[in-house]
Design an enzyme around this catalytic site. Structure first.
Site, PDB file in Angstrom:
ATOM      1  N   SER A  38     -82.304 -30.535  72.500  1.00 37.78           N
ATOM      2  CA  SER A  38     -82.218 -29.988  73.850  1.00 37.78           C
ATOM      3  C   SER A  38     -83.320 -30.504  74.762  1.00 37.78           C
ATOM      4  CB  SER A  38     -82.291 -28.458  73.765  1.00 37.78           C
ATOM      5  OG  SER A  38     -81.943 -27.903  75.016  1.00 37.78           O
ATOM      6  N   ASN A  41     -82.870 -35.642  78.802  1.00 34.45           N
ATOM      7  CA  ASN A  41     -82.819 -37.118  78.837  1.00 34.45           C
ATOM      8  C   ASN A  41     -82.697 -37.646  80.270  1.00 34.45           C
ATOM      9  OD1 ASN A  41     -80.378 -35.900  78.460  1.00 34.45           O
ATOM     10  ND2 ASN A  41     -79.771 -37.130  76.706  1.00 34.45           N
ATOM     11  N   CYS A  42     -82.089 -36.829  81.152  1.00 36.83           N
ATOM     12  CA  CYS A  42     -81.953 -37.271  82.545  1.00 36.83           C
ATOM     13  C   CYS A  42     -83.316 -37.370  83.240  1.00 36.83           C
ATOM     14  CB  CYS A  42     -81.047 -36.322  83.324  1.00 36.83           C
ATOM     15  SG  CYS A  42     -79.480 -36.031  82.483  1.00 36.83           S
ATOM     16  N   GLY A 284     -68.768 -34.098  74.756  1.00 39.21           N
ATOM     17  CA  GLY A 284     -69.823 -34.950  75.317  1.00 39.21           C
ATOM     18  C   GLY A 284     -69.457 -36.419  75.403  1.00 39.21           C
TER      19      GLY A 284
HETATM   20  P1  FAD Z   1     -76.658 -36.415  73.759  1.00 33.87           P
HETATM   21  O1  FAD Z   1     -77.261 -35.511  74.757  1.00 33.87           O
HETATM   22  O2  FAD Z   1     -77.069 -37.843  73.805  1.00 33.87           O
HETATM   23  O3  FAD Z   1     -76.932 -35.827  72.328  1.00 33.87           O
HETATM   24  C1  FAD Z   1     -76.430 -36.464  71.183  1.00 33.87           C
HETATM   25  C2  FAD Z   1     -77.390 -36.193  70.044  1.00 33.87           C
HETATM   26  O4  FAD Z   1     -76.709 -36.449  68.852  1.00 33.87           O
HETATM   27  C3  FAD Z   1     -78.571 -37.136  70.048  1.00 33.87           C
HETATM   28  O5  FAD Z   1     -79.781 -36.398  70.094  1.00 33.87           O
HETATM   29  C4  FAD Z   1     -78.460 -37.902  68.745  1.00 33.87           C
HETATM   30  O6  FAD Z   1     -79.708 -38.135  68.125  1.00 33.87           O
HETATM   31  C5  FAD Z   1     -77.628 -36.960  67.914  1.00 33.87           C
HETATM   32  N1  FAD Z   1     -76.877 -37.657  66.849  1.00 33.87           N
HETATM   33  C6  FAD Z   1     -76.104 -38.752  66.980  1.00 33.87           C
HETATM   34  N2  FAD Z   1     -75.561 -39.084  65.780  1.00 33.87           N
HETATM   35  C7  FAD Z   1     -76.014 -38.175  64.894  1.00 33.87           C
HETATM   36  C8  FAD Z   1     -75.826 -37.996  63.512  1.00 33.87           C
HETATM   37  N3  FAD Z   1     -75.049 -38.812  62.810  1.00 33.87           N
HETATM   38  N4  FAD Z   1     -76.438 -36.981  62.922  1.00 33.87           N
HETATM   39  C9  FAD Z   1     -77.227 -36.118  63.605  1.00 33.87           C
HETATM   40  N5  FAD Z   1     -77.442 -36.247  64.919  1.00 33.87           N
HETATM   41  C10 FAD Z   1     -76.849 -37.267  65.562  1.00 33.87           C
HETATM   42  N6  FAD Z   1     -76.265 -37.667  83.020  1.00 33.87           N
HETATM   43  C11 FAD Z   1     -76.082 -37.056  84.191  1.00 33.87           C
HETATM   44  O7  FAD Z   1     -75.063 -36.393  84.391  1.00 33.87           O
HETATM   45  N7  FAD Z   1     -77.022 -37.164  85.191  1.00 33.87           N
HETATM   46  C12 FAD Z   1     -78.165 -37.856  85.031  1.00 33.87           C
HETATM   47  O8  FAD Z   1     -79.002 -37.925  85.928  1.00 33.87           O
HETATM   48  C13 FAD Z   1     -78.378 -38.522  83.806  1.00 33.87           C
HETATM   49  N8  FAD Z   1     -79.486 -39.254  83.605  1.00 33.87           N
HETATM   50  C14 FAD Z   1     -79.703 -39.824  82.394  1.00 33.87           C
HETATM   51  C15 FAD Z   1     -80.863 -40.543  82.198  1.00 33.87           C
HETATM   52  C16 FAD Z   1     -81.118 -41.120  80.968  1.00 33.87           C
HETATM   53  C17 FAD Z   1     -82.354 -41.922  80.769  1.00 33.87           C
HETATM   54  C18 FAD Z   1     -80.198 -40.944  79.905  1.00 33.87           C
HETATM   55  C19 FAD Z   1     -80.487 -41.512  78.568  1.00 33.87           C
HETATM   56  C20 FAD Z   1     -79.011 -40.250  80.092  1.00 33.87           C
HETATM   57  C21 FAD Z   1     -78.768 -39.683  81.341  1.00 33.87           C
HETATM   58  N9  FAD Z   1     -77.589 -38.992  81.589  1.00 33.87           N
HETATM   59  C22 FAD Z   1     -77.381 -38.400  82.797  1.00 33.87           C
HETATM   60  C23 FAD Z   1     -76.517 -38.914  80.591  1.00 33.87           C
HETATM   61  C24 FAD Z   1     -76.571 -37.619  79.860  1.00 33.87           C
HETATM   62  O9  FAD Z   1     -77.848 -37.443  79.328  1.00 33.87           O
HETATM   63  C25 FAD Z   1     -75.528 -37.633  78.759  1.00 33.87           C
HETATM   64  O10 FAD Z   1     -74.271 -37.771  79.340  1.00 33.87           O
HETATM   65  C26 FAD Z   1     -75.551 -36.356  77.954  1.00 33.87           C
HETATM   66  O11 FAD Z   1     -76.792 -36.164  77.366  1.00 33.87           O
HETATM   67  C27 FAD Z   1     -74.480 -36.426  76.860  1.00 33.87           C
HETATM   68  O12 FAD Z   1     -74.561 -35.304  76.056  1.00 33.87           O
HETATM   69  P2  FAD Z   1     -74.115 -35.356  74.532  1.00 33.87           P
HETATM   70  O13 FAD Z   1     -74.368 -34.013  73.961  1.00 33.87           O
HETATM   71  O14 FAD Z   1     -72.767 -35.908  74.432  1.00 33.87           O
HETATM   72  O15 FAD Z   1     -75.080 -36.412  73.865  1.00 33.87           O
END
Ligand code: FAD
Length: 813
Positions: A38, A41-42, A284
């Site tokens: 949690s 990342n943004c 996600g």
């Molecule tokens: P994530 O938040 O990436 O979480 C996935 C997690 O799963 C990671 O921590 C990873 O380590 C874990 N994982 C993966 N595989 C495994 C495994 N096999 N076993 C255990 N754990 C695992 N979006 C916006 O809407 N606005 C913004 O301004 C914006 N800015 C961003 C800036 C940056 C630098 C970055 C990197 C991203 C940004 N984003 C932004 C995108 C946004 O962060 C993502 O769309 C969002 O975090 C996706 O959520 P998620 O839960 O799908 O994946």
């Protein structure tokens, strides 16, 4: 019931917290391969520059807090390596274990929230240590320590999406010179090209070097730098490279478990977030979603959708019946002082889908203030709205501006969500007070203009209409005083107030493109023309502000143009009268300056504050053309300031035909260069403003004789070695005879008391001849500023053309 969630950041953490809120008895286990859960990342790019100072601010929850507040078991550094659907277990690798211990975790329901990973393209050298990606907190720590330890001064960002742009901005804030390389011809792909041009202008003005329409073919290590070979053949050198070329879904686990995935690896889910296995949910970045605008499937990796989907999955696991309707890609990003946002489809997408403007869709582009112009701090925003040709469906919107962009894009996004047509936009009721909006909000205005278009009351030109129709009549209906600050190339000026009486000066058979400052007067003029028998009348949308942004290369002096960030001390400004034009939209500030200056005495100074970012540049040209003096210009927070002294400047005609002399020195031949300087000194002696623009071989004249210590690439070094260093090394264009002819010529000149080239150059500088080195040629030939003699200015073709417009002699030597 036991729910195991793979991935503990946006979608995963939300899912866990929501599930606990709706089911106190559930057993919830989160498995996260990284060190943190949690986290924001943004916010990571903003920590690189120190805008977000405290690293702890990025870490929103810890495993201990998740346990205490939500009774969720979080295991960090535990990577799921397999999903065993038959046994309903996952195989987990404990990354904390030195021996790589693995174990099985059972589940009743499984949630895949594994997100996506930054793409490392298959380019030679993409894995060099100086080439980094930013995705996690440790990535960010690594970049920050690398910058500190290596005292990084130059960086290249590869990829012009929102992460690339945020990194370019934040690295610049950290004092690093940034080059942004983007394969497409524009940054920020969700925007259409003309809207992205506004960002290009801002990036260049903020010192970011742009390499657009060019991909990387190779990275190679060169001493303390990476040399980046571009597909065009060019090279860029940087001490640090940030790769931000897109993301790929972490869908391998799902695929290996036999779940349905799309060709990009995105996990297929239904509207309840269930995968092809009903006990396994996915949310996600890892999933494909419904395209809310056109139906069908798409992938939209954004934080908002991830959080919503996590919540929906949790509700459904707890026995609910929640659905996800799809994503429309609403996004917003800060690009230096600008905000760029979009929702729904852009025009590129409509065209790609085979849709035709006029038949299948329409578009309007307008410029509106963020709030009432008379209240300080109003900032213009450019809105592009795309809708069906019957006006019943809005396909998408894009906005670039500053304050208030987020509110308008969200309003338009929600209008799309709720199925509104353009007429509904005119009816939306906005809370209004001057600091926040206008009585007719920009969204209402977009609706009005769209209705006018659909009713046939107005036709709009494309942003590059003038170039596409060289025979068209370009009509500028602004006041003459405004044209002093900026004139549309080739336009006939007839102020709106004079138009009715001067219609007979215009050719009715021609296509007429009508220009003004923001589009409103042009619309009024177009109405007059249309009702007087002109049939092909097109309003240039957005006016001069939009024109200058979309044609920014013609109005900018190259890389390090931009504003001084601070004002000189008040004492040295000799302030006498102040004029606050904040909130006034172009041409308001320049008109107010004109009116105020008229009542001032020669020598008095006027300190003007404006929120219009184009104001200081306009003021500069206006002063030159009206015989006033721009004492200083600056930026103070969101305000732009110009101090203008009445008079004391040489008045230059606004149109071509001033009495300046411009000489392009292209040649590096001794005799030709001597001739150029003799003419230049002659012009200066006659009291004329003389500008010499040194480009390509001409640049060799300006090189210092002594070798300078500057950082160069191999090619640049080789080039530098071959080029003559300074005026003493130039040769005659004819009869050089291995140097004998040149030596003889120098002797004859000495004997006949003709100044040597060195002293001609010295005199020219003393006489006020402006010597400009062409920055583009310098870049191409690898010549650095430090290598050129003192007194030389650096600029691009825009500056030269500006000078040439004010000259009656222009020589190419
Ligand atoms: P994530 O938040 O990436 O979480 C996935 C997690 O799963 C990671 O921590 C990873 O380590 C874990 N994982 C993966 N595989 C495994 C495994 N096999 N076993 C255990 N754990 C695992 N979006 C916006 O809407 N606005 C913004 O301004 C914006 N800015 C961003 C800036 C940056 C630098 C970055 C990197 C991203 C940004 N984003 C932004 C995108 C946004 O962060 C993502 O769309 C969002 O975090 C996706 O959520 P998620 O839960 O799908 O994946």
């Amino acid at each position: 019931m036991k729910t195991v969630i793979i991935g503990g950041v946006a979608g995963g953490a939300t899912c866990a917290a929501r599930l606990r809120r709706v089911d106190e008895s559930a057993e919830i286990v989160v498995l996260e391969r990284g060190e943190y859960i949690s986290y924001a990342n943004c916010g990571l790019p903003y920590h690189v520059s120190g805008v977000i100072k405290d690293r702890r601010a990025l870490l929103l929850q810890t495993p201990a807090e998740m346990k205490a507040k939500f009774n969720v078991t979080v295991k960090v550094k535990n990577e799921v390596i397999a999903i065993n659907r038959g046994k309903k277990t996952v195989t987990v690798k404990n990354l904390n274990s030195p021996v790589g211990e693995t174990y099985e975790e059972t589940y009743d329901k499984l949630v895949i929230a594994t997100g996506s990973s930054p793409i490392r393209p298959n380019i030679p050298g993409a894995d060099l240590p100086r080439v980094k990606t930013i995705w996690t907190v440790p990535d960010t720590d690594l970049i920050i320590s690398f910058i500190k330890e290596n005292n990084v001064k130059t960086a290249a960002v590869v990829g012009g999406g929102f992460i690339g742009l945020e990194m370019a901005e934040n690295l610049s804030h950290a004092g690093i010179k940034v080059t942004l390389i983007e394969m497409l011809g524009q940054v920020m792909a969700p925007l259409d090209f003309e809207m992205a041009q506004i960002l290009h202008q801002a990036l260049v003005e903020n010192g970011v070097k742009l390499c657009l329409g060019d991909g990387v073919s190779m990275f190679s290590d060169k001493e303390n730098e990476v040399e980046i070979k571009l597909q065009s053949g060019g090279t860029v050198s940087a001490e640090l490279v940030i790769l931000a070329v897109g993301v790929k879904p972490n869908g391998e686990l799902a695929k290996a478990a036999g779940l349905e995935v799309n060709p990009r690896g995105g996990v297929k889910v239904d509207d309840h977030m269930q995968t092809s296995d009903k006990d396994i949910y996915a949310v996600g970045d890892v999933i494909e979603v419904n395209d809310f605008i056109f139906g069908g499937k798409t992938m939209i990796p954004l934080a908002g959708p991830a959080n919503k989907q996590g919540r929906i999955a949790a509700d459904n696991i707890a026995g609910g019946d929640k659905t996800y309707a799809g994503s429309q890609g609403s996004s917003v990003a800060k690009v230096f002082d600008l905000t760029a946002a979009s929702t729904g489809a852009n025009e590129k997408t409509l065209i790609k889908r085979g849709m035709v403007k006029g038949k299948d869709y329409e578009r309007v582009i307008i410029v509106q203030n963020s709030h009432a112009g008379y209240y300080p701090g109003a900032f213009p925003m450019t809105i592009k709205l795309l809708f069906s040709a019957d006006g019943k469906k809005i396909f998408g919107a894009q906005i670039v501006g500053s304050e208030g962009v987020d509110k308008r894009i969200d309003t338009l996004g929600e209008a799309i969500r709720l199925g509104a047509g353009v007429s509904a936009l005119t009816e939306l009721e906005f809370a209004y007070a001057p600091p926040y909006s206008s009585a007719k909000d920009p969204v209402n205005m977009a609706g009005y203009v769209a209705e006018n278009l659909l009713d046939g009351k107005v036709k709009f030109a494309d942003w590059d209409e003038a170039e596409k129709n060289p025979g068209a009549l370009l009509l500028d209906v602004r006041e003459y005083v405004e044209t002093m600050a900026f004139s549309y190339p080739g336009a006939t000026v007839i102020p709106l107030g004079e138009l009715r009486d001067r219609l007979d000066e215009l050719d009715k058979n021609k296509r007429v493109i009508v220009f003004c400052a923001i589009g409103v007067r042009a619309y009024n003029a177009a109405r007059i023309l249309s009702q007087h028998g002109f049939e092909k009348v097109f309003v240039y949308p957005g006016g001069s502000r939009f024109y200058k942004a979309t044609h920014y290369k013609d109005y900018i002096t190259h890389g390090d143009a931009g504003f001084e960030k601070t004002l000189p001390p008040e004492k040295s400004r000799g302030k006498s009268i102040t004029l606050d034009c904040s909130g006034l939209q172009c041409p308001g500030p320049i008109m107010r300056v004109f009116e105020t200056i008229q009542s001032m005495k020669d020598g008095e100074t006027l300190e003007v504050t404006a929120s219009d970012p184009g104001f200081v540049r306009d003021a500069e040209v206006w002063c030159r053309r009206t015989g006033n003096t721009l004492v200083s210009k600056g930026q103070d927070g969101k305000n732009y300031t110009a101090v203008i002294k009445k008079g004391s400047g040489e008045q230059i005609s606004g149109r071509a035909g001033g009495d300046g002399k411009t000489i392009i020195v292209f040649s590096g031949d001794l005799d030709k260069v001597i001739a150029s300087f003799i003419i230049a000194n002659g012009g200066a002696a006659m009291g004329r403003k003389v500008t010499m623009f040194f480009t390509f071989w001409g640049l060799t004249v300006l090189r210092k004789t002594k070798r300078q210590k500057v950082k160069k690439t191999f090619m640049e070094k080789a080039f530098g070695f071959m080029l003559p260093r300074g005026s003493g090394r130039l040769k005659l264009s004819k009869m050089n005879m291995g140097g004998m002819g040149t030596a003889m010529m120098k002797k004859i000149m000495r004997d006949k008391n003709v100044d040597s080239l060195d002293s001609l150059i010295e005199k020219a500088l003393k006489n006020g001849v402006k010597i400009i080195a062409c920055t583009m040629s310098m870049d191409v030939m690898g010549i650095k500023k430090e290598e050129l003699i003192d007194g030389v200015d650096f600029a691009g073709v825009g500056t030269f053309l500006g000078e040439a417009e004010e000259s009656n002699v222009n020589l190419f030597i």
